[in-house]
Write a protein that holds these residues in place. Sequence first.
Motif, mmCIF file in Angstrom:
data_model
loop_
_atom_site.group_PDB
_atom_site.id
_atom_site.type_symbol
_atom_site.label_atom_id
_atom_site.label_comp_id
_atom_site.label_asym_id
_atom_site.label_seq_id
_atom_site.Cartn_x
_atom_site.Cartn_y
_atom_site.Cartn_z
ATOM 1 N N ARG A 1 0.848 -1.188 0.000
ATOM 2 C CA ARG A 1 0.000 0.000 0.000
ATOM 3 C C ARG A 1 0.882 1.236 0.000
ATOM 4 N NH1 ARG A 1 -3.327 -0.065 5.487
ATOM 5 N NH2 ARG A 1 -4.015 -2.057 4.677
ATOM 6 N N VAL A 2 0.355 2.331 -0.568
ATOM 7 C CA VAL A 2 1.119 3.577 -0.577
ATOM 8 C C VAL A 2 0.267 4.677 0.047
ATOM 9 C CG1 VAL A 2 2.473 2.997 -2.646
ATOM 10 C CG2 VAL A 2 0.339 4.273 -2.892
ATOM 11 N N SER A 3 0.936 5.755 0.452
ATOM 12 C CA SER A 3 0.233 6.890 1.027
ATOM 13 C C SER A 3 -0.696 7.515 -0.020
ATOM 14 C CB SER A 3 1.264 7.923 1.487
ATOM 15 O OG SER A 3 0.689 9.187 1.556
ATOM 16 N N PRO A 4 -1.889 7.957 0.394
ATOM 17 C CA PRO A 4 -2.780 8.664 -0.543
ATOM 18 C C PRO A 4 -2.100 9.871 -1.181
ATOM 19 C CG PRO A 4 -3.944 8.128 1.476
ATOM 20 C CD PRO A 4 -2.504 7.771 1.713
ATOM 21 N N ARG A 5 -1.117 10.454 -0.467
ATOM 22 C CA ARG A 5 -0.401 11.611 -1.037
ATOM 23 C C ARG A 5 0.347 11.229 -2.311
ATOM 24 N NH1 ARG A 5 1.019 15.801 2.924
ATOM 25 N NH2 ARG A 5 -0.220 15.377 4.766
ATOM 26 N N ILE A 6 0.875 10.001 -2.345
ATOM 27 C CA ILE A 6 1.603 9.560 -3.541
ATOM 28 C C ILE A 6 0.630 9.413 -4.711
ATOM 29 C CG2 ILE A 6 2.873 7.586 -4.527
ATOM 30 C CD1 ILE A 6 4.338 7.379 -1.867
ATOM 31 N N LEU A 7 -0.540 8.818 -4.435
ATOM 32 C CA LEU A 7 -1.559 8.699 -5.493
ATOM 33 C C LEU A 7 -1.957 10.092 -5.991
ATOM 34 C CD1 LEU A 7 -3.403 6.554 -6.946
ATOM 35 C CD2 LEU A 7 -5.196 7.299 -5.350
ATOM 36 N N GLY A 8 -2.176 11.017 -5.042
ATOM 37 C CA GLY A 8 -2.555 12.382 -5.406
ATOM 38 C C GLY A 8 -1.483 13.050 -6.250
ATOM 39 N N ALA A 9 -0.217 12.863 -5.858
ATOM 40 C CA ALA A 9 0.882 13.482 -6.606
ATOM 41 C C ALA A 9 0.944 12.932 -8.025
ATOM 42 C CB ALA A 9 2.204 13.237 -5.872
ATOM 43 N N ILE A 10 0.770 11.608 -8.176
ATOM 44 C CA ILE A 10 0.816 11.011 -9.524
ATOM 45 C C ILE A 10 -0.323 11.583 -10.384
ATOM 46 C CG2 ILE A 10 0.582 8.857 -10.845
ATOM 47 C CD1 ILE A 10 1.822 7.427 -8.332
ATOM 48 N N GLY A 11 -1.530 11.659 -9.804
ATOM 49 C CA GLY A 11 -2.680 12.191 -10.548
ATOM 50 C C GLY A 11 -2.491 13.653 -10.924
ATOM 51 N N LEU A 12 -2.030 14.469 -9.959
ATOM 52 C CA LEU A 12 -1.871 15.905 -10.233
ATOM 53 C C LEU A 12 -0.755 16.167 -11.243
ATOM 54 C CD1 LEU A 12 -2.410 17.508 -6.702
ATOM 55 C CD2 LEU A 12 -3.929 17.590 -8.680
ATOM 56 N N LEU A 13 0.348 15.414 -11.128
ATOM 57 C CA LEU A 13 1.453 15.601 -12.086
ATOM 58 C C LEU A 13 1.015 15.197 -13.499
ATOM 59 C CD1 LEU A 13 4.470 14.329 -9.941
ATOM 60 C CD2 LEU A 13 4.110 16.670 -10.744
ATOM 61 N N THR A 14 0.191 14.131 -13.583
ATOM 62 C CA THR A 14 -0.298 13.709 -14.904
ATOM 63 C C THR A 14 -1.197 14.787 -15.508
ATOM 64 O OG1 THR A 14 -0.224 11.403 -14.194
ATOM 65 C CG2 THR A 14 -1.539 11.883 -16.156
ATOM 66 N N ILE A 15 -2.108 15.336 -14.678
ATOM 67 C CA ILE A 15 -3.004 16.403 -15.172
ATOM 68 C C ILE A 15 -2.180 17.655 -15.522
ATOM 69 C CG2 ILE A 15 -4.885 17.968 -14.481
ATOM 70 C CD1 ILE A 15 -5.998 15.504 -12.882
ATOM 71 N N ALA A 16 -1.129 17.929 -14.726
ATOM 72 C CA ALA A 16 -0.263 19.076 -15.033
ATOM 73 C C ALA A 16 0.364 18.897 -16.416
ATOM 74 C CB ALA A 16 0.824 19.213 -13.965
ATOM 75 N N ASN A 17 0.800 17.663 -16.725
ATOM 76 C CA ASN A 17 1.420 17.434 -18.044
ATOM 77 C C ASN A 17 0.405 17.541 -19.178
ATOM 78 O OD1 ASN A 17 4.145 17.330 -18.004
ATOM 79 N ND2 ASN A 17 4.341 15.130 -18.249
ATOM 80 N N ILE A 18 -0.846 17.139 -18.925
ATOM 81 C CA ILE A 18 -1.890 17.316 -19.947
ATOM 82 C C ILE A 18 -2.095 18.818 -20.188
ATOM 83 C CG2 ILE A 18 -4.324 16.967 -20.538
ATOM 84 C CD1 ILE A 18 -4.221 14.400 -18.799
ATOM 85 N N ALA A 19 -2.153 19.599 -19.078
ATOM 86 C CA ALA A 19 -2.346 21.049 -19.201
ATOM 87 C C ALA A 19 -1.170 21.685 -19.950
ATOM 88 C CB ALA A 19 -2.507 21.674 -17.816
ATOM 89 N N ILE A 20 0.060 21.252 -19.630
ATOM 90 C CA ILE A 20 1.239 21.794 -20.323
ATOM 91 C C ILE A 20 1.140 21.478 -21.822
ATOM 92 C CG2 ILE A 20 3.743 21.507 -20.612
ATOM 93 C CD1 ILE A 20 3.826 21.034 -17.506
ATOM 94 N N ALA A 21 0.770 20.211 -22.133
ATOM 95 C CA ALA A 21 0.693 19.795 -23.545
ATOM 96 C C ALA A 21 -0.318 20.640 -24.312
ATOM 97 C CB ALA A 21 0.327 18.313 -23.636
ATOM 98 N N VAL A 22 -1.455 20.929 -23.663
ATOM 99 C CA VAL A 22 -2.551 21.594 -24.374
ATOM 100 C C VAL A 22 -2.431 23.122 -24.328
ATOM 101 C CG1 VAL A 22 -5.074 21.920 -24.384
ATOM 102 C CG2 VAL A 22 -4.101 19.634 -24.018
ATOM 103 N N MET A 23 -1.996 23.681 -23.169
ATOM 104 C CA MET A 23 -2.079 25.135 -22.971
ATOM 105 C C MET A 23 -0.780 25.879 -23.283
ATOM 106 S SD MET A 23 -4.268 24.759 -19.505
ATOM 107 C CE MET A 23 -4.766 26.412 -19.141
ATOM 108 N N TRP A 24 0.365 25.182 -23.264
ATOM 109 C CA TRP A 24 1.657 25.831 -23.548
ATOM 110 C C TRP A 24 1.774 25.982 -25.068
ATOM 111 C CZ3 TRP A 24 6.561 24.805 -20.272
ATOM 112 C CH2 TRP A 24 7.655 25.497 -20.798
ATOM 113 N N THR A 25 1.601 27.236 -25.546
ATOM 114 C CA THR A 25 1.631 27.432 -26.998
ATOM 115 C C THR A 25 2.865 28.251 -27.396
ATOM 116 O OG1 THR A 25 0.162 29.302 -26.684
ATOM 117 C CG2 THR A 25 -0.809 27.244 -27.479
#
Length: 118
Positions: A94-118
């Motif tokens: 098992r892992v800390s919920p913080r690790i799951l949260g960090a993985i999810g937020l970093l993934t969404i951050a990369n989606i935002a960078i891919a789409v919004m960084w022009t």
Amino acid sequence: MDVLRQILLVLHIVGIAALLGGVLTQMSALKTGDVRIVPAMTHGALTMLVTGLALVGVVQAGLDREVDNAKIGTKLVVLLAILVLVWGNRTADRVSPRILGAIGLLTIANIAIAVMWT
Ligand code: HEM
């Protein structure tokens, strides 16, 4: 060459689906504290790395345009952080919920960078 770029982009998006989908499958485990790193996350993160690097090569090889090196470099650093978190914890019971949260937020951050960084 453009067909190859399109195929790689499809696989790149399949990788996002696996990585973020893996995170979402663990949301209900937050209640019980039994959060795990599931194979979809490790496979998805590795797929992002392989298809991302291949996309850079294919886009650069087509002489009409360049990739944005600062944007790709930022996405690479964010993905490496994700890889450290998923690979380093993949065998943990098992892992800390913080690790799951960090993985999810970093993934969404990369989606935002891919789409919004022009
Ligand atoms: C979690 C990690 C990542 C996510 C969520 C992500 C997301 C995306 C998305 C949504 C696109 C399509 C939109 C666009 O063309 O910008 C894209 C394209 C692309 N990604 Fe990623 N990416 C990730 C990691 C990477 C990495 C690590 C690399 C390279 C080292 C990379 C290289 C590229 C390239 C070259 C394109 C095509 C850009 C173009 O056609 O100019 N990606 N990515």
